[in-house]
Design a protein around this motif. Sequence first.
Motif, PDB file in Angstrom:
ATOM      1  N   VAL A 153       0.867  -1.172   0.000  1.00 19.27           N
ATOM      2  CA  VAL A 153       0.000   0.000   0.000  1.00 19.27           C
ATOM      3  C   VAL A 153       0.905   1.225   0.000  1.00 19.27           C
ATOM      4  CG1 VAL A 153      -1.959   1.138   1.078  1.00 19.27           C
ATOM      5  CG2 VAL A 153      -1.606  -1.323   1.428  1.00 19.27           C
ATOM      6  N   LEU A 154       0.796   2.044  -1.021  1.00 13.95           N
ATOM      7  CA  LEU A 154       1.694   3.186  -1.150  1.00 13.95           C
ATOM      8  C   LEU A 154       1.187   4.378  -0.351  1.00 13.95           C
ATOM      9  CD1 LEU A 154       2.709   3.059  -4.918  1.00 13.95           C
ATOM     10  CD2 LEU A 154       3.666   1.841  -2.950  1.00 13.95           C
ATOM     11  N   GLY A 155       2.129   5.104   0.260  1.00 17.09           N
ATOM     12  CA  GLY A 155       1.799   6.294   1.020  1.00 17.09           C
ATOM     13  C   GLY A 155       1.584   7.485   0.110  1.00 17.09           C
ATOM     14  N   GLY A 156       1.245   8.604   0.726  1.00 15.29           N
ATOM     15  CA  GLY A 156       0.996   9.829  -0.015  1.00 15.29           C
ATOM     16  C   GLY A 156       0.507  10.887   0.945  1.00 15.29           C
ATOM     17  N   LEU A 157      -0.356  11.759   0.485  1.00 14.11           N
ATOM     18  CA  LEU A 157      -0.977  12.717   1.384  1.00 14.11           C
ATOM     19  C   LEU A 157      -1.863  11.982   2.387  1.00 14.11           C
ATOM     20  CD1 LEU A 157      -1.936  15.497  -1.198  1.00 14.11           C
ATOM     21  CD2 LEU A 157       0.019  15.471   0.370  1.00 14.11           C
ATOM     22  N   GLY A 158      -2.134  12.639   3.513  1.00  5.22           N
ATOM     23  CA  GLY A 158      -2.845  11.965   4.591  1.00  5.22           C
ATOM     24  C   GLY A 158      -4.140  11.327   4.158  1.00  5.22           C
ATOM     25  N   ARG A 159      -4.900  11.999   3.328  1.00  5.16           N
ATOM     26  CA  ARG A 159      -6.179  11.476   2.853  1.00  5.16           C
ATOM     27  C   ARG A 159      -5.977  10.167   2.089  1.00  5.16           C
ATOM     28  NH1 ARG A 159     -10.978  14.323   2.015  1.00  5.16           N
ATOM     29  NH2 ARG A 159      -9.823  16.249   2.479  1.00  5.16           N
TER      30      ARG A 159
ATOM     31  N   GLN B  17      -7.419   6.287   2.568  1.00  2.00           N
ATOM     32  CA  GLN B  17      -8.210   5.673   1.502  1.00  2.00           C
ATOM     33  C   GLN B  17      -7.586   4.360   1.027  1.00  2.00           C
ATOM     34  OE1 GLN B  17      -7.857   9.070  -1.032  1.00  2.00           O
ATOM     35  NE2 GLN B  17      -9.932   9.820  -0.598  1.00  2.00           N
ATOM     36  N   ARG B  18      -6.286   4.363   0.820  1.00  2.00           N
ATOM     37  CA  ARG B  18      -5.628   3.187   0.240  1.00  2.00           C
ATOM     38  C   ARG B  18      -5.549   2.031   1.232  1.00  2.00           C
ATOM     39  NH1 ARG B  18      -0.643   6.694  -2.416  1.00  2.00           N
ATOM     40  NH2 ARG B  18      -1.989   8.081  -3.645  1.00  2.00           N
ATOM     41  N   THR B  19      -5.267   2.335   2.502  1.00  5.77           N
ATOM     42  CA  THR B  19      -5.224   1.252   3.496  1.00  5.77           C
ATOM     43  C   THR B  19      -6.610   0.645   3.685  1.00  5.77           C
ATOM     44  OG1 THR B  19      -5.393   2.950   5.231  1.00  5.77           O
ATOM     45  CG2 THR B  19      -3.194   2.090   4.742  1.00  5.77           C
ATOM     46  N   GLU B  20      -7.644   1.479   3.661  1.00  5.88           N
ATOM     47  CA  GLU B  20      -9.006   0.966   3.776  1.00  5.88           C
ATOM     48  C   GLU B  20      -9.334   0.026   2.619  1.00  5.88           C
ATOM     49  OE1 GLU B  20     -13.354   2.977   4.518  1.00  5.88           O
ATOM     50  OE2 GLU B  20     -12.213   3.688   2.775  1.00  5.88           O
ATOM     51  N   TYR B  21      -8.968   0.422   1.414  1.00  2.00           N
ATOM     52  CA  TYR B  21      -9.262  -0.399   0.237  1.00  2.00           C
ATOM     53  C   TYR B  21      -8.477  -1.712   0.270  1.00  2.00           C
ATOM     54  CZ  TYR B  21     -10.294  -1.496  -4.637  1.00  2.00           C
ATOM     55  OH  TYR B  21     -10.728  -2.108  -5.795  1.00  2.00           O
TER      56      TYR B  21
ATOM     57  N   VAL C   1       1.396  -7.927   4.183  1.00  2.33           N
ATOM     58  CA  VAL C   1       0.977  -6.590   3.783  1.00  2.33           C
ATOM     59  C   VAL C   1       2.025  -5.596   4.251  1.00  2.33           C
ATOM     60  CG1 VAL C   1      -0.780  -4.790   4.010  1.00  2.33           C
ATOM     61  CG2 VAL C   1      -1.465  -7.211   3.956  1.00  2.33           C
ATOM     62  N   ALA C   2       2.392  -4.642   3.405  1.00  4.57           N
ATOM     63  CA  ALA C   2       3.328  -3.590   3.792  1.00  4.57           C
ATOM     64  C   ALA C   2       2.791  -2.242   3.329  1.00  4.57           C
ATOM     65  CB  ALA C   2       4.708  -3.833   3.184  1.00  4.57           C
ATOM     66  N   ALA C   3       2.727  -1.295   4.264  1.00  2.00           N
ATOM     67  CA  ALA C   3       2.335   0.078   3.952  1.00  2.00           C
ATOM     68  C   ALA C   3       3.607   0.913   3.871  1.00  2.00           C
ATOM     69  CB  ALA C   3       1.391   0.622   5.021  1.00  2.00           C
TER      70      ALA C   3
END
Length: 294
Positions: free
Chosen positions: A83-89, A93-97, A112-114
Amino acid sequence: MRALVQEYGGTLPAAEVGELLAWLDAFSELHWDFRKQGNVERDQVTAPTFDPRRTALVREVATALRLVEAADPPRANYDHLLVLGGLGRACLQRTEYAARLVRDGVVTVGQVAALGSFRPLTEAETALPGLADSRFEMDAMDVGVRAAFGLAEPALCESSDDLGTHRSWQVRTYRAEDQPDVHVFAAPSSEPEQRRANTPDTYEFWAQRSSLRSTDRILVVTSPIYVPFQHSDAIRMLAARHGCGIDTIGFDPARATVPLAPGATNPDRYLQEIRSGILSMQRLHRALAGSLAG
C-alpha cells in the motif's frame, strides 16, 4: 497522447522510445508541470483555468491512459500486498481499500506492507479524521492500517536513531490471528541532502528488508491517477532487480469512506500525473537499456 500534444501546439515526433520519452519530458515540463511553481506538494498547486472543451479532452486522454478508473486485482493470490503512502487522505483511503480486498476474500496475500516516509504532515492533513496526533506520513499510514485491519499495538518496532530526518527510517510490525502480518515502513531518502524519500526509495527500502524471490507476485495499491508512474517505478525497482511479477491498481473512490479532496480530478492533476508517468517510464527505459548494454 498525440491528441494531447497537438492540443498544446506540438506534434509528436516519430522517434525511437528513448528519444520520444526525452521529447515528452521537455514538452510536458513546459506545459504540464504545475508543481514547479515553488516546488509544492500536489494539493498546494495553483491550478490554471481550463475551458470545457480542453477539460473534456484531458479527461478523455487520462481515461485512455488509465489514470481515471479503478481496476480489480487481475489475480486472486499474491505473496505481497504493498500500500503506497501519499498525502494523509490517500493514506486512509488506500489502506481501507487494501484491507477490504483481504477481508472480502478478493485476494489472498502472504504479507501486507504500507510504504511511507517521514514527510511532515500539513495542517490540512492533520485535520482529517484520526490524524490529529499524527506528525508524519508514516503516522498517517499507521492510523490507516490500524483502523482498516483492526490492529492494536505493534509487535515489533525498529528504527534509526535520528527520527524525523530524510535519513531516518522505521518499521512497525503488526501481528493478528487469521490475517497476514502487516508492516508499516518509513523509508530513508537515497538523496537525503536534497529531498525526502520518494516512491522508488520506499520500494527499495522494503525490498532490502524482504526475502524476495523471482517467483513472488506483488500487488500494489495506490490511487487511480498515480497507477502509470508508480507501476513503472515498481517494474524498475522490483521486477527488473528481483524478477518479481507486479500488478498495480487504484482504489475505488466510490467505495471510500474518506472522500476525494476538492480538485483531485481537475484537469491540471491529470496533466501533472501524465508527466509523472512520462518521467517514470523514462527512468525505466534508461535502466533497462543500461542493463542490456552491460
